[in-house]
Design a protein around this motif. Structure first.
Motif, PDB file in Angstrom:
ATOM      1  N   GLN A 185       0.823  -1.211   0.000  1.00  0.00           N
ATOM      2  CA  GLN A 185       0.000   0.000   0.000  1.00  0.00           C
ATOM      3  C   GLN A 185       0.859   1.264   0.000  1.00  0.00           C
ATOM      4  O   GLN A 185       0.513   2.253  -0.646  1.00  0.00           O
ATOM      5  CB  GLN A 185      -0.938  -0.020   1.197  1.00  0.00           C
ATOM      6  CG  GLN A 185      -2.012  -1.079   1.062  1.00  0.00           C
ATOM      7  CD  GLN A 185      -2.778  -1.326   2.342  1.00  0.00           C
ATOM      8  OE1 GLN A 185      -2.375  -0.891   3.413  1.00  0.00           O
ATOM      9  NE2 GLN A 185      -3.891  -2.051   2.235  1.00  0.00           N
ATOM     10  N   ALA A 186       1.993   1.218   0.680  1.00  0.00           N
ATOM     11  CA  ALA A 186       2.902   2.365   0.663  1.00  0.00           C
ATOM     12  C   ALA A 186       3.490   2.557  -0.724  1.00  0.00           C
ATOM     13  O   ALA A 186       3.687   3.694  -1.175  1.00  0.00           O
ATOM     14  CB  ALA A 186       4.014   2.171   1.685  1.00  0.00           C
ATOM     15  N   ALA A 187       3.754   1.457  -1.424  1.00  0.00           N
ATOM     16  CA  ALA A 187       4.292   1.557  -2.783  1.00  0.00           C
ATOM     17  C   ALA A 187       3.275   2.193  -3.718  1.00  0.00           C
ATOM     18  O   ALA A 187       3.641   2.951  -4.624  1.00  0.00           O
ATOM     19  CB  ALA A 187       4.700   0.175  -3.289  1.00  0.00           C
ATOM     20  N   VAL A 188       2.005   1.924  -3.515  1.00  0.00           N
ATOM     21  CA  VAL A 188       0.954   2.562  -4.323  1.00  0.00           C
ATOM     22  C   VAL A 188       0.909   4.052  -4.022  1.00  0.00           C
ATOM     23  O   VAL A 188       0.816   4.883  -4.925  1.00  0.00           O
ATOM     24  CB  VAL A 188      -0.415   1.904  -4.060  1.00  0.00           C
ATOM     25  CG1 VAL A 188      -1.533   2.681  -4.725  1.00  0.00           C
ATOM     26  CG2 VAL A 188      -0.404   0.478  -4.556  1.00  0.00           C
ATOM     27  N   ALA A 189       1.003   4.409  -2.743  1.00  0.00           N
ATOM     28  CA  ALA A 189       0.968   5.817  -2.359  1.00  0.00           C
ATOM     29  C   ALA A 189       2.155   6.585  -2.928  1.00  0.00           C
ATOM     30  O   ALA A 189       2.041   7.772  -3.236  1.00  0.00           O
ATOM     31  CB  ALA A 189       0.952   5.941  -0.833  1.00  0.00           C
ATOM     32  N   GLU A 190       3.298   5.907  -3.092  1.00  0.00           N
ATOM     33  CA  GLU A 190       4.480   6.544  -3.673  1.00  0.00           C
ATOM     34  C   GLU A 190       4.445   6.559  -5.198  1.00  0.00           C
ATOM     35  O   GLU A 190       5.308   7.158  -5.827  1.00  0.00           O
ATOM     36  CB  GLU A 190       5.739   5.804  -3.205  1.00  0.00           C
ATOM     37  CG  GLU A 190       6.008   5.920  -1.734  1.00  0.00           C
ATOM     38  CD  GLU A 190       7.125   5.004  -1.268  1.00  0.00           C
ATOM     39  OE1 GLU A 190       7.593   4.163  -2.074  1.00  0.00           O
ATOM     40  OE2 GLU A 190       7.522   5.121  -0.102  1.00  0.00           O
ATOM     41  N   GLY A 191       3.475   5.870  -5.799  1.00  0.00           N
ATOM     42  CA  GLY A 191       3.371   5.821  -7.250  1.00  0.00           C
ATOM     43  C   GLY A 191       4.222   4.736  -7.882  1.00  0.00           C
ATOM     44  O   GLY A 191       4.453   4.741  -9.092  1.00  0.00           O
ATOM     45  N   ARG A 192       4.690   3.781  -7.109  1.00  0.00           N
ATOM     46  CA  ARG A 192       5.532   2.708  -7.641  1.00  0.00           C
ATOM     47  C   ARG A 192       4.703   1.576  -8.235  1.00  0.00           C
ATOM     48  O   ARG A 192       5.177   0.840  -9.082  1.00  0.00           O
ATOM     49  CB  ARG A 192       6.442   2.151  -6.553  1.00  0.00           C
ATOM     50  CG  ARG A 192       7.419   3.175  -6.033  1.00  0.00           C
ATOM     51  CD  ARG A 192       8.321   2.569  -4.980  1.00  0.00           C
ATOM     52  NE  ARG A 192       9.126   3.563  -4.308  1.00  0.00           N
ATOM     53  CZ  ARG A 192      10.232   4.095  -4.780  1.00  0.00           C
ATOM     54  NH1 ARG A 192      10.675   3.715  -5.964  1.00  0.00           N
ATOM     55  NH2 ARG A 192      10.900   4.995  -4.101  1.00  0.00           N
ATOM     56  N   LEU A 193       3.476   1.413  -7.767  1.00  0.00           N
ATOM     57  CA  LEU A 193       2.578   0.380  -8.271  1.00  0.00           C
ATOM     58  C   LEU A 193       1.261   1.011  -8.693  1.00  0.00           C
ATOM     59  O   LEU A 193       0.842   2.020  -8.128  1.00  0.00           O
ATOM     60  CB  LEU A 193       2.297  -0.668  -7.181  1.00  0.00           C
ATOM     61  CG  LEU A 193       3.452  -1.528  -6.684  1.00  0.00           C
ATOM     62  CD1 LEU A 193       2.986  -2.409  -5.540  1.00  0.00           C
ATOM     63  CD2 LEU A 193       4.032  -2.363  -7.800  1.00  0.00           C
ATOM     64  N   THR A 194       0.617   0.385  -9.650  1.00  0.00           N
ATOM     65  CA  THR A 194      -0.715   0.840 -10.056  1.00  0.00           C
ATOM     66  C   THR A 194      -1.749   0.196  -9.139  1.00  0.00           C
ATOM     67  O   THR A 194      -1.446  -0.731  -8.385  1.00  0.00           O
ATOM     68  CB  THR A 194      -1.011   0.455 -11.518  1.00  0.00           C
ATOM     69  OG1 THR A 194      -1.040  -0.979 -11.608  1.00  0.00           O
ATOM     70  CG2 THR A 194       0.025   1.026 -12.467  1.00  0.00           C
ATOM     71  N   MET A 195      -2.965   0.664  -9.238  1.00  0.00           N
ATOM     72  CA  MET A 195      -4.042   0.101  -8.424  1.00  0.00           C
ATOM     73  C   MET A 195      -4.280  -1.375  -8.766  1.00  0.00           C
ATOM     74  O   MET A 195      -4.554  -2.188  -7.886  1.00  0.00           O
ATOM     75  CB  MET A 195      -5.335   0.907  -8.607  1.00  0.00           C
ATOM     76  CG  MET A 195      -5.255   2.318  -8.049  1.00  0.00           C
ATOM     77  SD  MET A 195      -4.918   2.346  -6.294  1.00  0.00           S
ATOM     78  CE  MET A 195      -6.512   1.940  -5.662  1.00  0.00           C
TER      79      MET A 195
END
Length: 134
Positions: free
Chosen positions: A24-34
């Motif tokens: 979830q932190a990686a999504v918040a940083e923009g490293r992963l898509t939804m």
């Protein structure tokens, strides 16, 4: 009887929650898509072994180490409590007087300065005590 250590350890709920927080932190940083997040979170909660969990975050950077929180020395806590109590007394005294200007600002300023200096001294002593000599 000999106890053997398994080469694969079963994952606990806390392990899964830790990895889910990383995803979830990686999504918040923009490293992963939804979509990637949904895929990985589904896999996180279906895993049985810890090595499967590490594979889900292998392409993500390691999380930053947690910042050490400053543990205040008892003398510093007592100093802070004294400064707060004295400031409250000054404020009550000013509020009940007829003085038009805010005179408690000067003693409260010096109380804050003394507290900051005290904290700085305690911090430097703590750093010196934990320093590794060469």
């Amino acid at each position: 009887m000999e106890t053997r250590i398994p080469h694969r350890l079963r994952a606990a709920d806390t392990d899964r929650e830790r990895v889910a927080a990383l995803v979830q932190a990686a999504v918040a940083e923009g490293r992963l898509t939804m979509e990637e997040m949904e895929e990985r979170l589904g896999a996180v909660y279906l895993t049985k072994y810890t090595d499967e969990l590490t594979a889900l975050t292998a392409d993500l950077p390691a999380p930053a180490p947690p910042r050490r929180r400053f543990a205040a020395h008892p003398a510093l806590r007592a100093h802070a409590a004294f400064a707060v109590v004295l400031s409250v007394v000054f404020l009550i005294r000013w509020a009940t007087s007829d003085v038009p200007y805010f005179w408690p600002i000067a003693p409260m300023f010096w109380l804050a300065v003394s507290l900051a200096v005290h904290a700085r001294i305690r911090g430097s002593r703590a750093r010196r005590a934990t320093a590794v000599p060469y």
